[in-house]
Design a protein around this motif. Sequence first.
Motif, PDB file in Angstrom:
ATOM      1  N   VAL A 154       0.865  -1.176   0.000  1.00 36.48           N
ATOM      2  CA  VAL A 154       0.000   0.000   0.000  1.00 36.48           C
ATOM      3  C   VAL A 154       0.901   1.225   0.000  1.00 36.48           C
ATOM      4  N   LEU A 155       0.613   2.161  -0.882  1.00 39.78           N
ATOM      5  CA  LEU A 155       1.442   3.342  -1.049  1.00 39.78           C
ATOM      6  C   LEU A 155       0.580   4.590  -1.214  1.00 39.78           C
ATOM      7  N   PRO A 156       1.091   5.741  -0.785  1.00 40.38           N
ATOM      8  CA  PRO A 156       0.350   6.978  -0.998  1.00 40.38           C
ATOM      9  C   PRO A 156       0.490   7.451  -2.441  1.00 40.38           C
ATOM     10  N   THR A 157      -0.503   8.146  -2.937  1.00 40.09           N
ATOM     11  CA  THR A 157      -0.396   8.847  -4.215  1.00 40.09           C
ATOM     12  C   THR A 157      -0.926  10.260  -3.996  1.00 40.09           C
ATOM     13  N   ASP A 158      -0.964  11.048  -5.035  1.00 43.85           N
ATOM     14  CA  ASP A 158      -1.457  12.414  -4.914  1.00 43.85           C
ATOM     15  C   ASP A 158      -2.978  12.474  -4.862  1.00 43.85           C
ATOM     16  N   THR A 159      -3.650  11.366  -5.131  1.00 37.31           N
ATOM     17  CA  THR A 159      -5.114  11.357  -5.122  1.00 37.31           C
ATOM     18  C   THR A 159      -5.636  10.577  -3.915  1.00 37.31           C
ATOM     19  N   LEU A 160      -5.351   9.280  -3.867  1.00 36.20           N
ATOM     20  CA  LEU A 160      -5.787   8.399  -2.785  1.00 36.20           C
ATOM     21  C   LEU A 160      -4.671   7.409  -2.488  1.00 36.20           C
ATOM     22  N   TYR A 161      -4.812   6.650  -1.396  1.00 39.22           N
ATOM     23  CA  TYR A 161      -3.881   5.552  -1.173  1.00 39.22           C
ATOM     24  C   TYR A 161      -4.202   4.425  -2.149  1.00 39.22           C
ATOM     25  N   GLY A 162      -3.140   3.745  -2.611  1.00 33.59           N
ATOM     26  CA  GLY A 162      -3.329   2.675  -3.567  1.00 33.59           C
ATOM     27  C   GLY A 162      -2.716   1.372  -3.087  1.00 33.59           C
ATOM     28  N   ILE A 163      -3.232   0.269  -3.602  1.00 36.14           N
ATOM     29  CA  ILE A 163      -2.635  -1.049  -3.380  1.00 36.14           C
ATOM     30  C   ILE A 163      -1.948  -1.437  -4.677  1.00 36.14           C
ATOM     31  N   GLY A 164      -0.656  -1.790  -4.581  1.00 36.82           N
ATOM     32  CA  GLY A 164       0.132  -2.002  -5.785  1.00 36.82           C
ATOM     33  C   GLY A 164       0.805  -3.351  -5.858  1.00 36.82           C
ATOM     34  N   ALA A 165       1.112  -3.747  -7.096  1.00 33.96           N
ATOM     35  CA  ALA A 165       1.802  -5.007  -7.372  1.00 33.96           C
ATOM     36  C   ALA A 165       2.644  -4.840  -8.624  1.00 33.96           C
ATOM     37  N   ASP A 166       3.603  -5.718  -8.796  1.00 33.65           N
ATOM     38  CA  ASP A 166       4.389  -5.750 -10.035  1.00 33.65           C
ATOM     39  C   ASP A 166       3.446  -5.989 -11.207  1.00 33.65           C
ATOM     40  N   ALA A 167       3.406  -5.044 -12.149  1.00 28.94           N
ATOM     41  CA  ALA A 167       2.470  -5.142 -13.271  1.00 28.94           C
ATOM     42  C   ALA A 167       2.748  -6.355 -14.148  1.00 28.94           C
ATOM     43  N   PHE A 168       3.976  -6.878 -14.093  1.00 29.65           N
ATOM     44  CA  PHE A 168       4.348  -7.990 -14.964  1.00 29.65           C
ATOM     45  C   PHE A 168       4.275  -9.341 -14.262  1.00 29.65           C
ATOM     46  N   SER A 169       3.780  -9.359 -13.025  1.00 24.59           N
ATOM     47  CA  SER A 169       3.599 -10.616 -12.298  1.00 24.59           C
ATOM     48  C   SER A 169       2.122 -10.977 -12.307  1.00 24.59           C
ATOM     49  N   VAL A 170       1.775 -12.019 -13.041  1.00 21.74           N
ATOM     50  CA  VAL A 170       0.371 -12.425 -13.139  1.00 21.74           C
ATOM     51  C   VAL A 170      -0.184 -12.774 -11.770  1.00 21.74           C
ATOM     52  N   ASP A 171       0.595 -13.521 -10.974  1.00 25.58           N
ATOM     53  CA  ASP A 171       0.127 -13.933  -9.650  1.00 25.58           C
ATOM     54  C   ASP A 171      -0.079 -12.731  -8.732  1.00 25.58           C
ATOM     55  N   ALA A 172       0.828 -11.743  -8.814  1.00 20.38           N
ATOM     56  CA  ALA A 172       0.714 -10.571  -7.956  1.00 20.38           C
ATOM     57  C   ALA A 172      -0.518  -9.744  -8.325  1.00 20.38           C
ATOM     58  N   VAL A 173      -0.780  -9.601  -9.611  1.00 22.19           N
ATOM     59  CA  VAL A 173      -1.963  -8.851 -10.046  1.00 22.19           C
ATOM     60  C   VAL A 173      -3.229  -9.563  -9.593  1.00 22.19           C
ATOM     61  N   ARG A 174      -3.242 -10.890  -9.696  1.00 24.14           N
ATOM     62  CA  ARG A 174      -4.405 -11.652  -9.234  1.00 24.14           C
ATOM     63  C   ARG A 174      -4.589 -11.482  -7.729  1.00 24.14           C
ATOM     64  N   ALA A 175      -3.478 -11.461  -6.974  1.00 27.66           N
ATOM     65  CA  ALA A 175      -3.557 -11.264  -5.530  1.00 27.66           C
ATOM     66  C   ALA A 175      -4.103  -9.878  -5.207  1.00 27.66           C
ATOM     67  N   LEU A 176      -3.721  -8.882  -6.000  1.00 23.63           N
ATOM     68  CA  LEU A 176      -4.249  -7.523  -5.812  1.00 23.63           C
ATOM     69  C   LEU A 176      -5.760  -7.500  -6.003  1.00 23.63           C
ATOM     70  N   LEU A 177      -6.229  -8.113  -7.085  1.00 22.21           N
ATOM     71  CA  LEU A 177      -7.665  -8.137  -7.350  1.00 22.21           C
ATOM     72  C   LEU A 177      -8.410  -8.898  -6.260  1.00 22.21           C
ATOM     73  N   SER A 178      -7.815  -9.983  -5.773  1.00 19.22           N
ATOM     74  CA  SER A 178      -8.438 -10.766  -4.713  1.00 19.22           C
ATOM     75  C   SER A 178      -8.526  -9.961  -3.420  1.00 19.22           C
TER      76      SER A 178
END
Length: 253
Positions: free
Chosen positions: A31-55
């Motif tokens: 979880v990281l801050p941005t200029d708009t809202l806090y976001g939950i992030g993952a490596d965009a090129f890791s399929v498993d990480a993106v799936r974990a983010l969506l989950s």
Amino acid sequence: MSPVFDCTTEAGRADAIPKAAAGVREGRLVVLPTDTLYGIGADAFSVDAVRALLSAKGRGTDMPPPVLVPDARTLDGLATDVPDYARALVAAFWPGPLTVVLRAQPSLAWDLGDTRGTVALRMPDDPVALELLREVGPMAVSSANRTGHPASRTVVESASQLGAAVEFYLDGGPVTGGLASTIVDCTRDEPVVLRVGALSEAEVMDVVERSRADALELTSPAPDEPEPGAGTEEPGAPEASTASEQRGTTDDD
């Protein structure tokens, strides 16, 4: 309990960013801050990480996350067929609260979900987010909340919703924006505002119109050079009108 790192000071960021970056490379969520809202992030090129983010958010692949980038120059590495008006929007509003939807480069080895060949890109205006992105590259980032619940403006609000699903929490203090980014579909000849957020539709279209007017002016042929002696006033001729009288006056915003 997932660790929370104080990133409100340079010393805190110096300790947190390398640890979070290593975790992201290993497929962990942050979880990281941005200029708009806090976001939950993952490596965009890791399929498993993106799936974990969506989950973690409680959503499926039919709602793919946007991708945050560290620099506007990353645009052409991730997108193709970028129209001139999209480049003008990026020049005007990046880093900042603008997300542009573009055609994704077909050679990219990633799977963000059901994107239909597109990618939503944004460069955030936040020092913590940018430092992390420079370390790990493009990240899939969505708002740090469970789907259907309020967006998070503090790291505590994020943690109360996402809990142990996230490995690292980067605390940059309360976000100053509080509004989501404005999303513009730039995959067609004319831009379409999909979501109005921190930027109004009028602000977006003003940049588009000005960029097109500038392009038209640059491509317009130069007037023919006058022949020698042409344009000389005859004795007794009335004085030429001023430029403002010839074209009238306009109020530019």
